[in-house]
Design a protein around this motif. Structure first.
Motif, PDB file in Angstrom:
ATOM      1  N   LEU A   9       0.894  -1.170   0.000  1.00 49.62           N
ATOM      2  CA  LEU A   9       0.000   0.000   0.000  1.00 49.62           C
ATOM      3  C   LEU A   9       0.930   1.217   0.000  1.00 49.62           C
ATOM      4  O   LEU A   9       1.834   1.324   0.843  1.00 49.62           O
ATOM      5  CB  LEU A   9      -0.907   0.021   1.227  1.00 49.62           C
ATOM      6  N   ALA A  10       0.753   2.099  -0.989  1.00 50.78           N
ATOM      7  CA  ALA A  10       1.656   3.247  -1.130  1.00 50.78           C
ATOM      8  C   ALA A  10       0.896   4.558  -0.983  1.00 50.78           C
ATOM      9  O   ALA A  10      -0.230   4.683  -1.466  1.00 50.78           O
ATOM     10  CB  ALA A  10       2.337   3.191  -2.491  1.00 50.78           C
ATOM     11  N   ILE A  11       1.547   5.511  -0.319  1.00 48.94           N
ATOM     12  CA  ILE A  11       0.927   6.821  -0.083  1.00 48.94           C
ATOM     13  C   ILE A  11       1.818   7.915  -0.659  1.00 48.94           C
ATOM     14  O   ILE A  11       3.027   7.949  -0.393  1.00 48.94           O
ATOM     15  CB  ILE A  11       0.749   7.069   1.436  1.00 48.94           C
ATOM     16  N   GLU A  12       1.234   8.796  -1.447  1.00 49.98           N
ATOM     17  CA  GLU A  12       1.972   9.959  -1.976  1.00 49.98           C
ATOM     18  C   GLU A  12       1.241  11.219  -1.508  1.00 49.98           C
ATOM     19  O   GLU A  12       0.046  11.393  -1.789  1.00 49.98           O
ATOM     20  CB  GLU A  12       2.035   9.861  -3.510  1.00 49.98           C
ATOM     21  N   SER A  13       1.972  12.081  -0.786  1.00 52.17           N
ATOM     22  CA  SER A  13       1.332  13.310  -0.290  1.00 52.17           C
ATOM     23  C   SER A  13       2.345  14.455  -0.279  1.00 52.17           C
ATOM     24  O   SER A  13       2.347  15.260   0.633  1.00 52.17           O
ATOM     25  CB  SER A  13       0.783  13.087   1.124  1.00 52.17           C
ATOM     26  N   SER A  14       3.222  14.506  -1.313  1.00 53.82           N
ATOM     27  CA  SER A  14       4.301  15.502  -1.238  1.00 53.82           C
ATOM     28  C   SER A  14       3.855  16.913  -1.575  1.00 53.82           C
ATOM     29  O   SER A  14       4.482  17.881  -1.177  1.00 53.82           O
ATOM     30  CB  SER A  14       5.435  15.098  -2.179  1.00 53.82           C
ATOM     31  N   ILE A  71      -8.682  -6.129  -1.932  1.00 56.35           N
ATOM     32  CA  ILE A  71      -7.957  -6.859  -0.884  1.00 56.35           C
ATOM     33  C   ILE A  71      -8.240  -6.218   0.478  1.00 56.35           C
ATOM     34  O   ILE A  71      -8.753  -5.101   0.546  1.00 56.35           O
ATOM     35  CB  ILE A  71      -6.418  -6.897  -1.131  1.00 56.35           C
ATOM     36  N   THR A  72      -7.894  -6.936   1.535  1.00 56.15           N
ATOM     37  CA  THR A  72      -8.085  -6.381   2.882  1.00 56.15           C
ATOM     38  C   THR A  72      -6.733  -5.895   3.393  1.00 56.15           C
ATOM     39  O   THR A  72      -5.689  -6.314   2.882  1.00 56.15           O
ATOM     40  CB  THR A  72      -8.604  -7.456   3.857  1.00 56.15           C
ATOM     41  N   LYS A  73      -6.765  -5.047   4.415  1.00 58.30           N
ATOM     42  CA  LYS A  73      -5.491  -4.512   4.902  1.00 58.30           C
ATOM     43  C   LYS A  73      -4.628  -5.606   5.544  1.00 58.30           C
ATOM     44  O   LYS A  73      -3.406  -5.504   5.568  1.00 58.30           O
ATOM     45  CB  LYS A  73      -5.689  -3.307   5.828  1.00 58.30           C
ATOM     46  N   GLU A  74      -5.273  -6.679   5.984  1.00 57.37           N
ATOM     47  CA  GLU A  74      -4.515  -7.789   6.589  1.00 57.37           C
ATOM     48  C   GLU A  74      -3.654  -8.519   5.544  1.00 57.37           C
ATOM     49  O   GLU A  74      -2.693  -9.198   5.895  1.00 57.37           O
ATOM     50  CB  GLU A  74      -5.463  -8.798   7.260  1.00 57.37           C
ATOM     51  N   GLN A  75      -3.989  -8.356   4.273  1.00 60.06           N
ATOM     52  CA  GLN A  75      -3.189  -9.019   3.218  1.00 60.06           C
ATOM     53  C   GLN A  75      -1.933  -8.223   2.854  1.00 60.06           C
ATOM     54  O   GLN A  75      -1.083  -8.720   2.119  1.00 60.06           O
ATOM     55  CB  GLN A  75      -4.039  -9.200   1.952  1.00 60.06           C
ATOM     56  N   PHE A 103       2.687   0.212  11.861  1.00 55.34           N
ATOM     57  CA  PHE A 103       2.812  -0.198  13.263  1.00 55.34           C
ATOM     58  C   PHE A 103       1.600  -1.031  13.683  1.00 55.34           C
ATOM     59  O   PHE A 103       1.728  -2.109  14.260  1.00 55.34           O
ATOM     60  CB  PHE A 103       2.943   1.058  14.135  1.00 55.34           C
ATOM     61  N   ALA A 104       0.400  -0.533  13.332  1.00 54.69           N
ATOM     62  CA  ALA A 104      -0.832  -1.223  13.726  1.00 54.69           C
ATOM     63  C   ALA A 104      -0.926  -2.607  13.084  1.00 54.69           C
ATOM     64  O   ALA A 104      -1.394  -3.556  13.710  1.00 54.69           O
ATOM     65  CB  ALA A 104      -2.045  -0.379  13.343  1.00 54.69           C
ATOM     66  N   LEU A 105      -0.471  -2.717  11.836  1.00 51.35           N
ATOM     67  CA  LEU A 105      -0.575  -4.012  11.136  1.00 51.35           C
ATOM     68  C   LEU A 105       0.658  -4.887  11.366  1.00 51.35           C
ATOM     69  O   LEU A 105       0.710  -6.033  10.914  1.00 51.35           O
ATOM     70  CB  LEU A 105      -0.750  -3.787   9.622  1.00 51.35           C
ATOM     71  N   ASP A 106       1.653  -4.298  12.022  1.00 54.11           N
ATOM     72  CA  ASP A 106       2.924  -4.986  12.300  1.00 54.11           C
ATOM     73  C   ASP A 106       3.584  -5.487  11.002  1.00 54.11           C
ATOM     74  O   ASP A 106       3.952  -6.659  10.884  1.00 54.11           O
ATOM     75  CB  ASP A 106       2.682  -6.156  13.288  1.00 54.11           C
ATOM     76  N   ILE A 107       3.669  -4.581  10.024  1.00 51.59           N
ATOM     77  CA  ILE A 107       4.332  -4.903   8.753  1.00 51.59           C
ATOM     78  C   ILE A 107       5.388  -3.832   8.467  1.00 51.59           C
ATOM     79  O   ILE A 107       5.352  -2.748   9.068  1.00 51.59           O
ATOM     80  CB  ILE A 107       3.322  -4.993   7.566  1.00 51.59           C
ATOM     81  N   PRO A 108       6.335  -4.108   7.559  1.00 55.31           N
ATOM     82  CA  PRO A 108       7.410  -3.139   7.311  1.00 55.31           C
ATOM     83  C   PRO A 108       6.916  -1.811   6.735  1.00 55.31           C
ATOM     84  O   PRO A 108       5.903  -1.743   6.041  1.00 55.31           O
ATOM     85  CB  PRO A 108       8.304  -3.852   6.300  1.00 55.31           C
ATOM     86  N   LEU A 109       7.720  -0.784   7.035  1.00 52.20           N
ATOM     87  CA  LEU A 109       7.490   0.577   6.555  1.00 52.20           C
ATOM     88  C   LEU A 109       8.598   0.883   5.546  1.00 52.20           C
ATOM     89  O   LEU A 109       9.763   0.550   5.783  1.00 52.20           O
ATOM     90  CB  LEU A 109       7.589   1.522   7.757  1.00 52.20           C
ATOM     91  N   ILE A 110       8.243   1.505   4.431  1.00 52.09           N
ATOM     92  CA  ILE A 110       9.253   1.788   3.396  1.00 52.09           C
ATOM     93  C   ILE A 110       9.202   3.267   3.019  1.00 52.09           C
ATOM     94  O   ILE A 110       8.152   3.781   2.626  1.00 52.09           O
ATOM     95  CB  ILE A 110       9.013   0.913   2.139  1.00 52.09           C
ATOM     96  N   ALA A 111      10.339   3.963   3.157  1.00 49.86           N
ATOM     97  CA  ALA A 111      10.412   5.395   2.832  1.00 49.86           C
ATOM     98  C   ALA A 111      10.889   5.546   1.390  1.00 49.86           C
ATOM     99  O   ALA A 111      11.887   4.943   0.989  1.00 49.86           O
ATOM    100  CB  ALA A 111      11.391   6.088   3.778  1.00 49.86           C
ATOM    101  N   VAL A 112      10.181   6.356   0.612  1.00 48.48           N
ATOM    102  CA  VAL A 112      10.478   6.461  -0.819  1.00 48.48           C
ATOM    103  C   VAL A 112      10.821   7.906  -1.209  1.00 48.48           C
ATOM    104  O   VAL A 112      10.198   8.855  -0.735  1.00 48.48           O
ATOM    105  CB  VAL A 112       9.272   5.948  -1.652  1.00 48.48           C
ATOM    106  N   HIS A 113      11.810   8.028  -2.093  1.00 49.44           N
ATOM    107  CA  HIS A 113      12.211   9.330  -2.625  1.00 49.44           C
ATOM    108  C   HIS A 113      11.297   9.663  -3.814  1.00 49.44           C
ATOM    109  O   HIS A 113      11.220   8.891  -4.778  1.00 49.44           O
ATOM    110  CB  HIS A 113      13.665   9.239  -3.087  1.00 49.44           C
ATOM    111  N   HIS A 114      10.644  10.817  -3.742  1.00 52.06           N
ATOM    112  CA  HIS A 114       9.659  11.196  -4.762  1.00 52.06           C
ATOM    113  C   HIS A 114      10.258  11.219  -6.186  1.00 52.06           C
ATOM    114  O   HIS A 114       9.616  10.786  -7.144  1.00 52.06           O
ATOM    115  CB  HIS A 114       9.106  12.582  -4.392  1.00 52.06           C
TER     116      HIS A 114
END
Ligand code: KG4
Ligand code: ZN
Length: 338
Positions: A9-14, A71-75, A103-114
């Motif tokens: 799941l990717a978020i862009e908000s720059s 898909i569900t967020k658990e996937q 954190f809530a889903l206990d999955i990795p976090l990935i920081a991306v360069h725009h």
């Protein structure tokens, strides 16, 4: 979960669009963009309004993206987000939301360069050709104008960049002078197609792979002011030709730099990205380089050119494969370097 299926799941908000995408490996399952209309009436992005709009958009946008992807967020395997560069308040919303969700889903976090994302968008699996490393990346947007040598998804070297305004700013500021709404780049592009580039503007003098657009902006301003003094209807009567002339000088500048970058590096493949690469005139001029110079220019689908989260997701996918994860103390970086 199957080991070989990665859901990001990717978020862009720059800047001024809140976008959320879901990728299954390199394939985009959904890419939702909530465009912030509020800035139109100010003729440019108002940072404080942008961050507030991101705050109200982020939850519904995530929900729609999951629903559209089916898909569900658990996937989900990981959450990727734009760390920078961009507007501090806007980045903070995406960064904080991504951290909480990972954190809530206990999955990795990935920081991306725009800016990496604008170039690596070419690797989204959508039936279009994929570049081979190393290739030249040209990012042309409202905030950036850069020529980059892309050696791998994580190894990029700036060859040249703007010393002042970005090319998108040149478009938007000219468009404002001509009375178009913000962002005005697409209007200039559209009107240019019906006009003749009969008004001559001159190229700026900068380093051979660098760009400069603030002088051009002033040149256009004086040109319009001088002509309006003689004829108050000058803009209305010549709108298409003015747009075609502005478009032509920008095309000439970009084409010249791309050819030079290829000569200096010996690389013959160029991938473009950023909002301005949606420009029809620029696309046509760069595509023509195959015939004249043997330079292959790869142009992404229009939906991957302006800011979108799918491009953040593809970088997230590459980083996921390399176990390049961010920690919860990662912060938004408005001036993140390439
Ligand atoms: O990449 P982007 O969506 O946001 C930034 O990161 O800046 O680029 C937005 C910029 C704006 O300056 C907009 O006017 C320009 O891209 N743009 C265009 C066209 N479509 C978008 N400029 C010229 N011609 C277009 N067709
Ligand atoms: Zn961008």
């Amino acid at each position: 979960m199957e080991r070989d299926t990665v859901y990001i799941l990717a978020i862009e908000s720059s800047c001024d669009d809140t976008s959320v995408a879901i990728l299954k490996n390199k394939e985009v399952l959904s890419n939702v963009v909530a465009t912030q209309k509020i800035h139109e009436k100010y003729g440019g992005v108002v940072p404080e309004l942008a961050s507030r709009a991101h705050q109200s958009n982020i939850v519904p946008t995530v929900e729609v993206a999951l629903k559209e992807a089916g898909i569900t967020k658990e996937q989900l395997s990981a959450i990727a987000f734009t760390q920078g560069p961009g507007l501090m308040g806007s980045l903070l919303v995406g960064c904080s939301f991504a951290k909480s969700m990972a954190f809530a889903l206990d999955i990795p976090l990935i920081a991306v360069h725009h800016m990496h994302a604008h170039l690596l968008a070419h690797f989204i699996e959508d039936g279009t050709p994929v570049p081979n490393f190393p290739f030249i990346g040209l990012t042309i947007s409202g905030g950036h104008t850069q020529l980059v040598q892309v050696n791998s998804p994580s190894d990029m070297k700036i060859l040249g960049e703007t010393t002042d305004d970005a090319v998108g700013e040149a478009y938007d500021k000219t468009a404002k002078l001509l009375g178009f709404p913000y962002p005005g780049g697409p209007y200039i592009d559209r009107y240019a197609q019906k006009g003749t580039p009969k008004f001559p503007f001159t190229k700026p003098k900068v380093g051979e792979l660098d760009f400069s657009f603030s002088g051009l902006k002033t040149q256009i301003l004086y040109f319009i002011q001088n002509n309006q003094q003689k004829n108050p209807q000058f803009i209305e009567e010549n709108l298409e030709d003015i747009c075609a002339s502005v478009q032509q000088i920008i095309i000439d500048i970009i084409v010249e730099k791309v050819i030079r970058a290829c000569e200096l590096t010996g690389i013959q493949q160029v991938a473009i990205g950023g909002g301005v690469s949606a420009n029809q005139g620029i696309r046509e001029a760069l595509s023509a380089l195959k015939q004249t110079h043997g330079i292959e220019v790869l142009i992404p689908k229009k939906e991957w050119t302006t800011d979108n989260a799918a491009m953040i997701g593809i970088v997230g996918y590459f980083k996921y494969l390399e176990n390049e994860f961010a920690t919860l103390d990662t912060i938004a970086q408005p001036r993140l370097k390439v």
